[in-house]
Design a protein around this motif. Structure first.
Motif, PDB file in Angstrom:
ATOM      1  N   GLU B 366       0.843  -1.205   0.000  1.00  0.00           N
ATOM      2  CA  GLU B 366       0.000   0.000   0.000  1.00  0.00           C
ATOM      3  C   GLU B 366       0.872   1.246   0.000  1.00  0.00           C
ATOM      4  OE1 GLU B 366      -2.507  -0.166   3.419  1.00  0.00           O
ATOM      5  OE2 GLU B 366      -4.011  -1.418   2.465  1.00  0.00           O
ATOM      6  N   HIS B 367       0.910   1.936  -1.106  1.00  0.00           N
ATOM      7  CA  HIS B 367       1.655   3.199  -1.227  1.00  0.00           C
ATOM      8  C   HIS B 367       3.030   3.123  -0.575  1.00  0.00           C
ATOM      9  CE1 HIS B 367      -1.887   5.037  -2.857  1.00  0.00           C
ATOM     10  NE2 HIS B 367      -2.592   4.581  -1.837  1.00  0.00           N
ATOM     11  N   VAL B 368       3.791   2.138  -0.971  1.00  0.00           N
ATOM     12  CA  VAL B 368       5.079   1.923  -0.320  1.00  0.00           C
ATOM     13  C   VAL B 368       6.189   2.748  -0.980  1.00  0.00           C
ATOM     14  CG1 VAL B 368       6.887   0.204   0.086  1.00  0.00           C
ATOM     15  CG2 VAL B 368       4.483  -0.373   0.493  1.00  0.00           C
ATOM     16  N   SER B 369       6.932   3.498  -0.132  1.00  0.00           N
ATOM     17  CA  SER B 369       8.099   4.243  -0.609  1.00  0.00           C
ATOM     18  C   SER B 369       9.293   3.891   0.253  1.00  0.00           C
ATOM     19  CB  SER B 369       7.868   5.757  -0.519  1.00  0.00           C
ATOM     20  OG  SER B 369       6.838   6.120  -1.394  1.00  0.00           O
ATOM     21  N   PHE B 370      10.468   3.997  -0.322  1.00  0.00           N
ATOM     22  CA  PHE B 370      11.671   3.698   0.445  1.00  0.00           C
ATOM     23  C   PHE B 370      12.851   4.531  -0.025  1.00  0.00           C
ATOM     24  CE2 PHE B 370      15.506   1.410   1.579  1.00  0.00           C
ATOM     25  CZ  PHE B 370      15.258   1.141   2.919  1.00  0.00           C
ATOM     26  N   ARG B 371      13.617   4.989   0.965  1.00  0.00           N
ATOM     27  CA  ARG B 371      14.903   5.630   0.698  1.00  0.00           C
ATOM     28  C   ARG B 371      15.908   4.987   1.626  1.00  0.00           C
ATOM     29  NH1 ARG B 371      14.565  11.482  -0.382  1.00  0.00           N
ATOM     30  NH2 ARG B 371      12.406  12.032  -0.802  1.00  0.00           N
ATOM     31  N   TYR B 372      17.171   4.908   1.176  1.00  0.00           N
ATOM     32  CA  TYR B 372      18.227   4.444   2.079  1.00  0.00           C
ATOM     33  C   TYR B 372      18.687   5.611   2.940  1.00  0.00           C
ATOM     34  CZ  TYR B 372      18.688  -0.165   0.108  1.00  0.00           C
ATOM     35  OH  TYR B 372      18.446  -1.459  -0.255  1.00  0.00           O
ATOM     36  N   PRO B 373      19.017   5.324   4.208  1.00  0.00           N
ATOM     37  CA  PRO B 373      19.525   6.404   5.052  1.00  0.00           C
ATOM     38  C   PRO B 373      20.914   6.829   4.588  1.00  0.00           C
ATOM     39  CG  PRO B 373      19.555   4.308   6.244  1.00  0.00           C
ATOM     40  CD  PRO B 373      18.916   4.045   4.912  1.00  0.00           C
ATOM     41  N   GLY B 384      18.203   9.652   1.790  1.00  0.00           N
ATOM     42  CA  GLY B 384      18.974   9.298   0.604  1.00  0.00           C
ATOM     43  C   GLY B 384      18.088   9.347  -0.633  1.00  0.00           C
ATOM     44  N   PRO B 385      18.672   9.031  -1.784  1.00  0.00           N
ATOM     45  CA  PRO B 385      17.858   9.043  -3.003  1.00  0.00           C
ATOM     46  C   PRO B 385      16.704   8.022  -2.911  1.00  0.00           C
ATOM     47  CG  PRO B 385      20.095   8.236  -3.434  1.00  0.00           C
ATOM     48  CD  PRO B 385      20.062   8.673  -2.018  1.00  0.00           C
ATOM     49  N   VAL B 386      15.600   8.364  -3.567  1.00  0.00           N
ATOM     50  CA  VAL B 386      14.428   7.480  -3.548  1.00  0.00           C
ATOM     51  C   VAL B 386      14.742   6.201  -4.324  1.00  0.00           C
ATOM     52  CG1 VAL B 386      12.028   7.263  -4.248  1.00  0.00           C
ATOM     53  CG2 VAL B 386      12.907   9.462  -3.442  1.00  0.00           C
ATOM     54  N   VAL B 387      14.497   5.042  -3.700  1.00  0.00           N
ATOM     55  CA  VAL B 387      14.720   3.789  -4.421  1.00  0.00           C
ATOM     56  C   VAL B 387      13.404   3.153  -4.838  1.00  0.00           C
ATOM     57  CG1 VAL B 387      16.710   2.279  -4.308  1.00  0.00           C
ATOM     58  CG2 VAL B 387      15.853   3.269  -2.212  1.00  0.00           C
ATOM     59  N   LEU B 388      12.354   3.466  -4.065  1.00  0.00           N
ATOM     60  CA  LEU B 388      11.047   2.909  -4.393  1.00  0.00           C
ATOM     61  C   LEU B 388      10.030   3.997  -4.091  1.00  0.00           C
ATOM     62  CD1 LEU B 388      10.840   0.039  -5.391  1.00  0.00           C
ATOM     63  CD2 LEU B 388      10.016  -0.669  -3.175  1.00  0.00           C
ATOM     64  N   GLU B 389       9.115   4.244  -5.021  1.00  0.00           N
ATOM     65  CA  GLU B 389       8.200   5.350  -4.799  1.00  0.00           C
ATOM     66  C   GLU B 389       6.756   4.934  -5.055  1.00  0.00           C
ATOM     67  OE1 GLU B 389       9.267   8.892  -6.843  1.00  0.00           O
ATOM     68  OE2 GLU B 389       8.108  10.140  -5.458  1.00  0.00           O
ATOM     69  N   ASP B 390       5.946   5.045  -4.030  1.00  0.00           N
ATOM     70  CA  ASP B 390       4.505   4.864  -4.124  1.00  0.00           C
ATOM     71  C   ASP B 390       4.126   3.585  -4.886  1.00  0.00           C
ATOM     72  OD1 ASP B 390       1.942   5.589  -3.499  1.00  0.00           O
ATOM     73  OD2 ASP B 390       1.661   6.749  -5.348  1.00  0.00           O
ATOM     74  N   VAL B 391       4.612   2.472  -4.381  1.00  0.00           N
ATOM     75  CA  VAL B 391       4.307   1.207  -5.052  1.00  0.00           C
ATOM     76  C   VAL B 391       3.012   0.646  -4.494  1.00  0.00           C
ATOM     77  CG1 VAL B 391       5.044  -1.179  -5.394  1.00  0.00           C
ATOM     78  CG2 VAL B 391       6.696   0.690  -5.591  1.00  0.00           C
ATOM     79  N   VAL B 578       7.182  -4.875 -13.654  1.00  0.00           N
ATOM     80  CA  VAL B 578       8.319  -4.201 -14.252  1.00  0.00           C
ATOM     81  C   VAL B 578       8.621  -2.931 -13.460  1.00  0.00           C
ATOM     82  CG1 VAL B 578       9.324  -3.268 -16.365  1.00  0.00           C
ATOM     83  CG2 VAL B 578       7.563  -5.052 -16.490  1.00  0.00           C
ATOM     84  N   PHE B 579       9.807  -2.828 -12.933  1.00  0.00           N
ATOM     85  CA  PHE B 579      10.214  -1.642 -12.172  1.00  0.00           C
ATOM     86  C   PHE B 579      11.168  -0.816 -12.995  1.00  0.00           C
ATOM     87  CE2 PHE B 579       8.613  -1.927  -7.859  1.00  0.00           C
ATOM     88  CZ  PHE B 579       8.125  -3.220  -7.812  1.00  0.00           C
ATOM     89  N   ASP B 580      11.025   0.513 -12.853  1.00  0.00           N
ATOM     90  CA  ASP B 580      11.959   1.410 -13.507  1.00  0.00           C
ATOM     91  C   ASP B 580      12.119   2.636 -12.617  1.00  0.00           C
ATOM     92  OD1 ASP B 580      13.682   2.080 -15.645  1.00  0.00           O
ATOM     93  OD2 ASP B 580      12.205   3.558 -16.310  1.00  0.00           O
ATOM     94  N   ALA B 581      13.357   2.934 -12.259  1.00  0.00           N
ATOM     95  CA  ALA B 581      13.674   4.098 -11.426  1.00  0.00           C
ATOM     96  C   ALA B 581      12.757   4.191 -10.210  1.00  0.00           C
ATOM     97  CB  ALA B 581      13.593   5.381 -12.258  1.00  0.00           C
ATOM     98  N   GLY B 582      12.560   3.092  -9.527  1.00  0.00           N
ATOM     99  CA  GLY B 582      11.825   3.106  -8.271  1.00  0.00           C
ATOM    100  C   GLY B 582      10.322   3.037  -8.398  1.00  0.00           C
ATOM    101  N   ARG B 583       9.821   2.959  -9.602  1.00  0.00           N
ATOM    102  CA  ARG B 583       8.370   2.899  -9.766  1.00  0.00           C
ATOM    103  C   ARG B 583       7.961   1.595 -10.447  1.00  0.00           C
ATOM    104  NH1 ARG B 583       5.284   7.227  -9.303  1.00  0.00           N
ATOM    105  NH2 ARG B 583       6.268   9.188  -8.705  1.00  0.00           N
ATOM    106  N   LEU B 584       6.778   1.154 -10.098  1.00  0.00           N
ATOM    107  CA  LEU B 584       6.211   0.004 -10.789  1.00  0.00           C
ATOM    108  C   LEU B 584       5.564   0.557 -12.058  1.00  0.00           C
ATOM    109  CD1 LEU B 584       5.318  -2.952 -10.918  1.00  0.00           C
ATOM    110  CD2 LEU B 584       3.354  -2.348  -9.511  1.00  0.00           C
ATOM    111  N   VAL B 585       6.184   0.289 -13.218  1.00  0.00           N
ATOM    112  CA  VAL B 585       5.712   0.947 -14.436  1.00  0.00           C
ATOM    113  C   VAL B 585       4.797   0.055 -15.285  1.00  0.00           C
ATOM    114  CG1 VAL B 585       7.568   2.628 -14.624  1.00  0.00           C
ATOM    115  CG2 VAL B 585       7.879   0.350 -15.596  1.00  0.00           C
ATOM    116  N   GLN B 586       4.966  -1.258 -15.169  1.00  0.00           N
ATOM    117  CA  GLN B 586       4.134  -2.144 -15.981  1.00  0.00           C
ATOM    118  C   GLN B 586       3.856  -3.406 -15.201  1.00  0.00           C
ATOM    119  OE1 GLN B 586       6.893  -2.083 -19.428  1.00  0.00           O
ATOM    120  NE2 GLN B 586       5.042  -2.217 -20.699  1.00  0.00           N
TER     121      GLN B 586
END
Lengths: 642, 615
Positions: B366-373, B384-391, B578-586
């Motif tokens: 549910e709307h999962v986002s993650f950044r590394y510390p 840190g930079p976003v690795v996963l955004e609103d999945v 299919v993930f691309d740049a932290g997003r689930l695109v397909q």
């Protein structure tokens, strides 16, 4: 060969110890004569000054203090003489102590660095087969801890020589002035020496046991942290904690045993000289009454006793270091004396374009479990355990290749294909002569590999391993490995390896430090730098051992396409089962169970060799089966809900 | 473990160079607070230490009494007096020895016990932190937290610290005794020692720096040594022995120079101790002589002084060296404390946690986002930079899902969040409708198993490694498992079959073979959700297909999530993410996605080009 078959390592504390210990000391003295001369010279000066200082003190008591106190007036001349004597003696004593310690430090560290260099030089000379037989940790500690412990004995050596002289002088003085007091000295002195020796001996074995426990703790921690992900994913934290607690508690118990020994012996060794001084006082008082001794003599002896107490301990240290020194030296000499050697001829490796490469009935087996320990056998004639292993080979557990024959014409590209564990990497290692085969012949341009001059192969052949190893250095140095190469060649190689892009994005481009083992880079990036390292040398034979396994498929296909387009003037052997790599090859050599099972074009092998077909078309086969199954399912009913 | 330390104490690790005196004292107090065991019987131990130290003044006193009472008492020689003095001194020496022995033993027992428990606590704590699998390069450093850092503390507490205390005690005791004999002479001696004390401070600072450099050089040298040994195949293959040796020689030489330099300071320092000891002795003789004329002191007193002065020099020499050790120990202690200060970011809810219901697992993000510390940050405040955004994704039970994308697309992060190796910064991960952070680990780790790319093996046999966590399995069970995975032939060809040793870190096996063992390990665990993160990247295609098929457990019907860069896996899956740049695109079936094009289309195109056009 199992552990039980091995001759039991001899306990270094038994009778040969002193002789062998003296041999190590002899080596040390011969290897660093100058620092030892300085150290021993300083120590002698110190010893003599020590005796002088107690003589001076006795003289001052008798000739200066007591007359002054008795007469109630001071003799300035005498007092000045006293001061000059005390300070003069102390200055020489200081010079002696500095000389002794400096000499000892110089000797110890020069010996350490010299033998570290010798050991590591041997490491670099010894063939990889030898390396394989020794665990990494053991080789590291041999060049570090073993060398250190072999020459710790250098530190107390000058002091011990000085102490011997001091003892001799003291003994003579005691006998000349008063035999009765001398008797006490002779009683306490050896007692102290013996207590020390016994203590150090007990202590050494307890400390060695504790040291092993400590290594065990480190090993478990290392292994456990390395496997952290597995520990976590399998929920093994509690089990690992228990495993670690067991080794940690073991270390604790052993350290407490060391503490108990120290608690027992330290006070004894501290108290013995004091008891001696008290006896000297008691007996001395009677002797003074009898007129055999002056009060000054008595003070002088008490002082001398005190001064001798510390140097006496040095014999304990020296003797205590001996077992460790002997063990360390034995292990170091085993490396220095290792006889494994690769032989070289004088054939050149240079030539135009790709080289011919071939294997004729090559067999090579390596043991999976047998490891040789550097301290395995400690005897005068150390049998090369390597030969041992070979002779025991019949019933030994070994893996490798049986009999491999194939050749590659100059400039061709061959794919070496086979299942996991079929011996592909072994073949790759043999082609570049990381090992010599047990039987059969590997050739390069019609030369058997052992006929080539040393380094000719390295100059004209390059291998890229699956596990890319980077040095703690810059990207550039990792590619050139110290060779003077113009930047455009480095860059061209990096471009071909698809590394140029990410390298220029790094902080300092090609001059960025990659960290220990290239830790700052990803696995795929490390592989690409390792590939550039091979390409920049324009090798005549290039061996790629699954060298792009960690690279993204898109990048991987770019690399492979680039390599094909570049039309390298090289013979290329690609170890692979990936279709992309196979597609690059002119021909395929199919390896199965340590033998060449088939050879030919990819298309022909697909058609004629079922095992090959099964291996490389597994994905397509699976897809086809699935399609059929899905169609069947679709015909049977509605598609399952996804 | 209850800890009430304020969060403000969490600081990034400082090295020995950054150690400030105040910080050292504070670290020392925090360290003591952490190991209450250290205070067990501390008062008695200290008392014993006091007695032991005081004992060092016995002999000088005995000499004074002998000379003054026995020899110079004016009434001729009093042998009885001498005997009494000697006897009393002997008793005192014995008491001192006993006290010193008891103190040494108590100290060893208490310190080792306390530090062993600290060691185990730190070990467990490190496992509970997620940092281990986030930063591989830190592992070596983490090992030293539970080994050398704690060894330094132990050495300091038992040897250096003790020496420091007894040295200070000896100085104080000797000074007091001297004062009792003659304050004038004492002042004289102390004045002579002033320049030595100042010089000692100077030497001590020099020594600290010198030893720090030695330790650094040791580290550099060992690094180069390890490179030479571990990198031996590269060195040999590229013929760079001379260069490697030259680099190594340089580091060995640097270490030697640094060590000799520290030794030089230390030698000069002890030389100066001799000189000042002699100056003090000379001062005592002159001063004593002058005072003696006025009957202010006795001969015995002056002689006792000459002995007491020898008690004065050693402690200063020892203290200067010991302070160096102290700084090393404090630095080590601080590093251990820093680790323990980090709250476990992915905590086990324990007994209050819930059980996963039986059967194949249903997954929901549910709307999962993650950044590394960033370095020094806690996971909850990562910037840190976003690795996963609103999945946002839901996976039905029994589905075989493939997750694909480029290296930095976030697909591995997805797997780690799914198996709760990490917690999301925002959003929730639900398994069977239960937020994953509410599931107790004992349930989660049994039901959800992940196989990483590097399935680390432990030194032991293949059977030991597979049986891990399932010790009840017989050899027959294991053989059957390998058969079911289609690996029967592979095991048969091994020299000792299941009993074949894998070597240190599995080094006797090839990378692909190590992966096979890790797969078997997951297979016997029989999980309801299996996550494979590039788990077969080094395995040949035929074996890969065989094992994956067996693992997917077509009959048992488990949920399987496979992260792969070989698209063959995606082709075989029920559904592809299919993930691309932290997003689930397909997402969808392979066929549909190929038709759709986009990121997947591009990936697929390069895959088929790689596969070749022959099929």
């Amino acid at each position: 060969m199992t552990v039980a078959d091995r001759p039991t390592p001899r306990d270094p504390s038994d009778d040969g110890l002193l002789r062998r210990g003296l041999a190590v000391i002899g080596v040390a003295l011969r290897s660093a004569p100058r620092p030892f001369s300085v150290g021993i010279g300083g120590s002698l000066v110190y010893a003599i000054m020590m005796v002088l200082s107690s003589l001076v003190l006795g003289w001052i008591t008798d000739e200066v203090l007591i007359p002054t106190f008795a007469a109630g007036e001071i003799d300035r001349g005498l007092l000045l003489t006293a001061v000059l004597l005390i300070v003069g003696v102390a200055l020489f004593k200081a010079i002696g102590v500095v000389g002794r310690r400096l000499g000892a430090y110089y000797a110890q560290f020069s010996l350490q660095s010299s033998y570290r260099r010798q050991v590591t030089r041997r490491y670099l000379e010894l063939p990889l087969a030898w390396h394989r037989r020794h665990p990494t940790g053991e080789l590291l500690s041999n060049a570090n801890a073993d060398v250190e412990s072999a020459f710790f004995v250098a530190a107390p050596l000058p002091m011990a020589v000085g102490a011997s002289v001091l003892l001799a002088i003291t003994a003579a003085l005691l006998i000349v002035t008063d035999p009765a007091l001398a008797a006490i000295g002779f009683a306490v002195g050896p007692l102290l020496g013996f207590a020390n020796w016994f203590y150090q001996r007990r202590m050494r074995s307890a400390a060695t046991v504790a040291q092993q426990a400590r290594a065990e703790v480190a090993e478990v921690a290392h292994e456990s942290f390395d496997a952290a992900l597995v520990v976590k994913t399998l929920g093994r934290e509690d089990a690992e904690e228990e495993r670690f607690r067991a080794v940690s508690d073991d270390l604790r118990d052993k350290m407490i045993r060391v503490g108990r020994l120290r608690a027992f012996f330290d006070p004894v060794i501290e108290a013995l000289p004091n008891v001696g001084i008290l006896l000297v006082l008691l007996v001395g008082a009677y002797r003074v009454r009898d007129g055999a001794l002056t009060p000054g003599d008595l003070v002088q002896f008490a002082y001398l006793f005190r001064l001798v107490a510390l140097p006496m301990r040095v014999f304990g240290w020296l003797l205590g270091e001996l077992p460790r020194a002997v063990v360390g030296w034995d292990r170091v000499s085993r490396v220095l004396a290792a006889t494994d050697r690769m032989t070289y001829g004088d054939a050149p490796g240079a030539g135009q374009g790709g080289a011919d490469a071939a294997m004729v009935e090559v067999g090579f087996l390596h043991p999976t479990s047998a490891r040789e320990r550097l301290d395995g056998v400690a005897g005068p004639v150390a049998p090369a355990a390597g030969d041992d292993l070979t002779s025991a080979g019949a019933e030994d557990h070994r893996r490798g290749i049986d009999s491999v024959t194939f050749d590659v014409a100059a400039g061709r590209t061959i794919a070496l294909v086979g299942a996991t564990g079929s011996g592909k990497s072994t073949i790759a290692s043999l082609l570049v002569r990381l090992y010599d085969p047990d039987h059969g012949q590997v050739t390069y341009d019609e030369h058997a590999l052992p006929d080539l001059a040393r380094d000719q192969l390295a100059d004209h052949v390059a291998i890229v391993f699956q596990e890319a190893f980077l040095f703690d250095d810059t990207v550039r140095e990792n590619i050139t490995l110290g060779a003077e190469l113009p930047h455009d060649r480095v860059e061209a190689a990096a471009r071909l390896a698809q590394a140029h892009g990410f390298v220029t994005a790094l902080g300092a481009g090609y001059d960025t430090m990659v960290g220990e083992r290239g830790a700052t880079l990803s696995g795929g990036q490390r592989q690409r730098i390792a590939l550039a390292r091979a390409l920049v040398r324009s090798p005549r034979l290039l061996v790629l051992d699954d060298a792009t396994s960690a690279v993204d498929p898109a990048v991987e296909s770019a690399i492979l396409r680039g390599l094909a387009d570049a039309e390298l003037p090289a013979t290329v052997i690609v170890v692979a089962y990936r279709q992309g790599s196979i597609a690059l090859a002119d021909e395929v050599v199919f390896v199965d169970e340590g033998r060449v099972a088939a050879r030919g074009s990819h298309r022909r092998l697909l058609a004629e060799v079922p095992a090959y077909r099964q291996l490389v078309t597994a994905y397509e086969e699976e897809a086809r089966e699935r399609d059929i199954a899905e169609q069947a399912a679709a015909e049977a009913g509605p598609e399952p809900d996804r | 473990m209850s800890r009430h330390r304020e969060a403000a104490t969490t600081r990034p690790t400082t090295d020995a160079r950054g150690a400030q005196p105040e910080g050292a004292w504070r670290t020392f107090r925090r360290g003591l607070a952490l190991s209450p065991e250290l205070r067990v019987g501390l008062a008695v131990t200290m008392l014993l230490a006091l007695v032991a130290t005081a004992g060092r003044a016995i002999v000088p006193i005995a000499i004074q009494r002998t000379i003054d009472d026995g020899l110079e008492s004016g009434a001729g020689l009093d042998l009885d007096a001498v005997a009494v003095v000697v006897l009393a001194a002997f008793v005192a020496v014995v008491i001192t020895a006993l006290a010193s022995g008891a103190m040494n033993y108590r100290l060893a027992a208490v310190v080792e016990t306390a530090l062993s428990s600290l060691r185990v606590r730190a070990f467990r704590h490190i496992h509970d932190l997620s940092m281990l699998h986030q930063a591989t390069q830190q592992r070596g450093g983490l090992v030293s937290r539970v080994t050398s850092d704690i060894d330094e503390i132990s050495r300091f507490m038992q040897w250096a610290g003790l020496n420091l205390i007894t040295s200070v005690g000896q100085l104080t005791g000797a000074t007091l005794v001297m004062f009792a004999y003659s304050w004038r002479l004492t002042v004289l001696v102390l004045v002579v020692f002033v320049p030595f004390m100042v010089g000692a401070r100077w030497f001590q600072r020099r020594l600290t720096v010198a030893y720090l450099i030695v330790r650094e050089k040791v580290g550099v040298m060992l690094g180069a040594l390890a490179e030479t040994v571990v990198g031996a195949p590269v060195v040999r293959a590229y013929g760079i022995e001379e260069r490697t040796q030259a680099r190594l020689d340089e580091r060995i030489e640097e270490h030697r120079r640094a060590a000799v330099r520290a030794g030089t300071y230390s030698s000069l320092f002890s030389g100066s101790g001799e000189v000042f000891g002699a100056l003090a002795t000379a001062a005592a003789v002159v001063g004593g002589g002058l005072l003696g004329i006025d009957d202010q002191v006795t001969v015995g007193t002056v002689l006792a002084f000459l002995f007491l002065i020898t008690l004065f020099v050693d402690p200063v020499l020892i203290a200067a060296e010991v302070i160096n050790e102290g700084q090393t120990a404090v630095a080590g202690w601080r590093r251990v404390l820093d680790i323990l200060d980090v709250e476990p970011d992915v905590a086990d809810p324990g007994q209050e946690g819930r059980e996963l219901p039986p059967g194949p697992v249903h997954i929901r993000f549910e709307h999962v986002s993650f950044r590394y510390p960033q370095p020094g940050e806690v996971a909850r405040a990562a910037s840190g930079p976003v690795v996963l955004e609103d999945v946002e994704v839901e996976i039905a039970p029994r589905t075989r899902v493939a997750v694909v994308g480029e290296t930095v697309s976030g697909k591995t992060t997805f797997a780690k969040l799914l198996t709760r190796l990490m917690d999301p910064l925002e959003g929730r991960v639900l398994l069977d409708g239960i937020p994953v952070d509410e599931v107790r680990f004992s349930s989660l780790r049994r039901r959800v198993v992940m196989v990483p790319q590097d399935g680390a093996l432990f030194d032991g046999t293949i059977a030991d490694n597979v049986r891990m966590g399932h010790e009840d399995l017989s050899d027959e069970d294991l053989t059957l498992a390998f058969l079911e995975l289609g690996l029967g032939d592979w095991v048969d060809e091994l020299p000792d079959h299941l009993r074949t040793p894998v070597g240190e870190r599995g080094g006797s096996l090839s990378a692909g073979e190590r992966q096979l063992v890790a797969l078997a390990r997951a297979y016997v665990a029989n999980p309801d959700l299996l996550v494979l993160d590039e788990a077969t990247s080094a395995v040949d295609p035929a074996t890969e297909v065989r094992t994956q098929r067996a693992l997917a457990g077509l009959t048992s019907g488990r949920t399987t999530v496979t992260i792969a860069h070989r698209l063959s896996t995606a082709e075989a899956a029920d559904e592809v993410l299919v993930f691309d740049a932290g997003r689930l695109v397909q997402r969808g079936h392979h066929r549909d996605l190929v038709a759709e094009g986009g990121v997947y289309g591009a990936l697929h195109a390069s895959w088929t080009r790689g596969v070749g056009t022959w099929s």
